[in-house]
Design an enzyme around this catalytic site. Sequence first.
Site, PDB file in Angstrom:
ATOM      1  N   LYS A  91       1.951 -22.894  14.403  1.00  0.00           N
ATOM      2  CA  LYS A  91       1.068 -21.729  14.338  1.00  0.00           C
ATOM      3  C   LYS A  91       0.324 -21.726  13.001  1.00  0.00           C
ATOM      4  O   LYS A  91       0.939 -21.611  11.947  1.00  0.00           O
ATOM      5  CB  LYS A  91       1.886 -20.451  14.509  1.00  0.00           C
ATOM      6  CG  LYS A  91       2.616 -20.391  15.856  1.00  0.00           C
ATOM      7  CD  LYS A  91       3.423 -19.131  16.031  1.00  0.00           C
ATOM      8  CE  LYS A  91       4.563 -19.007  15.050  1.00  0.00           C
ATOM      9  NZ  LYS A  91       5.485 -17.900  15.360  1.00  0.00           N
ATOM     10  N   THR A 142      -0.116  -6.308  12.063  1.00  0.00           N
ATOM     11  CA  THR A 142       0.249  -7.521  12.801  1.00  0.00           C
ATOM     12  C   THR A 142       1.756  -7.745  12.851  1.00  0.00           C
ATOM     13  O   THR A 142       2.213  -8.858  13.101  1.00  0.00           O
ATOM     14  CB  THR A 142      -0.419  -8.748  12.155  1.00  0.00           C
ATOM     15  OG1 THR A 142      -0.042  -8.810  10.762  1.00  0.00           O
ATOM     16  CG2 THR A 142      -1.933  -8.674  12.253  1.00  0.00           C
ATOM     17  N   GLY A 194       5.247  -8.286  14.127  1.00  0.00           N
ATOM     18  CA  GLY A 194       5.808  -8.707  15.407  1.00  0.00           C
ATOM     19  C   GLY A 194       5.023  -9.776  16.137  1.00  0.00           C
ATOM     20  O   GLY A 194       5.341 -10.099  17.289  1.00  0.00           O
ATOM     21  N   THR A 195       4.038 -10.388  15.485  1.00  0.00           N
ATOM     22  CA  THR A 195       3.217 -11.378  16.193  1.00  0.00           C
ATOM     23  C   THR A 195       4.028 -12.589  16.646  1.00  0.00           C
ATOM     24  O   THR A 195       3.850 -13.078  17.765  1.00  0.00           O
ATOM     25  CB  THR A 195       2.054 -11.857  15.314  1.00  0.00           C
ATOM     26  OG1 THR A 195       2.560 -12.230  14.025  1.00  0.00           O
ATOM     27  CG2 THR A 195       1.010 -10.778  15.135  1.00  0.00           C
ATOM     28  N   GLY A 196       4.913 -13.091  15.786  1.00  0.00           N
ATOM     29  CA  GLY A 196       5.693 -14.270  16.150  1.00  0.00           C
ATOM     30  C   GLY A 196       6.634 -14.002  17.307  1.00  0.00           C
ATOM     31  O   GLY A 196       6.739 -14.812  18.249  1.00  0.00           O
ATOM     32  N   CYS A 197       7.333 -12.873  17.251  1.00  0.00           N
ATOM     33  CA  CYS A 197       8.243 -12.502  18.342  1.00  0.00           C
ATOM     34  C   CYS A 197       7.467 -12.327  19.636  1.00  0.00           C
ATOM     35  O   CYS A 197       7.893 -12.774  20.709  1.00  0.00           O
ATOM     36  CB  CYS A 197       8.957 -11.188  18.010  1.00  0.00           C
ATOM     37  SG  CYS A 197       9.847 -11.188  16.447  1.00  0.00           S
TER      38      CYS A 197
END
Length: 268
Positions: free
Chosen positions: A175, A206, A208-211
């Site tokens: 990412k 932003t 929590g984007t990875g989860c």
Amino acid sequence: MNAPPRVLTVAGSDSGGGAGVQADLKTMLALGTHGMSVITAVTAQNSLGVQGAWELPVEAVRAQYRSVVDDIGVQAVKTGMLASAPLVETVAELIAATDAPAVIDPVGVSKHGDALLAASALDSVRTKLLPVATVATPNLDEVAQLTGVRVESEDGMRRAAAALLAYGPRWALIKGGHLPGDPVDLLTDGTEEHWLRAPRHDNRHTHGTGCTLASAIASQLAHGRSVPEAVAAAKEYVTGAIAAGFALGGGIGPVHHGWALCEDWEIR
């Protein structure tokens, strides 16, 4: 009615609701799957950061997993915060014995820079968890932590992916959102490459984007999509969620997991 596809998140709880298991379950619902959870740790967390974290015993994590998988079954598994080497190794063992794709989000730190994985657990992630991954989804800080490869441009993403794939995941999703310019991600299995680009939205909320991305990939896999199809659809979903992110508290707000279902907070 037939039951929707079932997706299991194995991750920590975020009391603020923006990341962790809470974000995972919202994403799974938004994408038409039945979300289930194995809690690995409890955090005291809000828009300003993580004020405390307490991991659960290995026995509690194992019992939750077996309870869900042995009775209900799963079409995909997603991991997030695993906290310690014993938990990493336990979860890797459980996933290895489960006939379902696994999306491994090797969470190292929170959005605010708070450590969510013990340094002593890194080797277990490399040697136990990554080998059971269908897709591993590190950001640039996490891939540097795991492989030593520091990415400063798109060219470096190939080197990072190769270093990650050496540990055994079938696919690596590097990412690149922390690079300047529009966010770009690289998905590769070492043979084929897929570059995924999206506009960068002027929105600081932003959390929590990875989860959310990893849960979206797992949900798409549970619907039977291929890995490239699942990742492309998940990227589109999380881009919309970032664009609709909103302020909560005094710090970084969450992405809007229900952006495609809601308009001005009213159900369409």
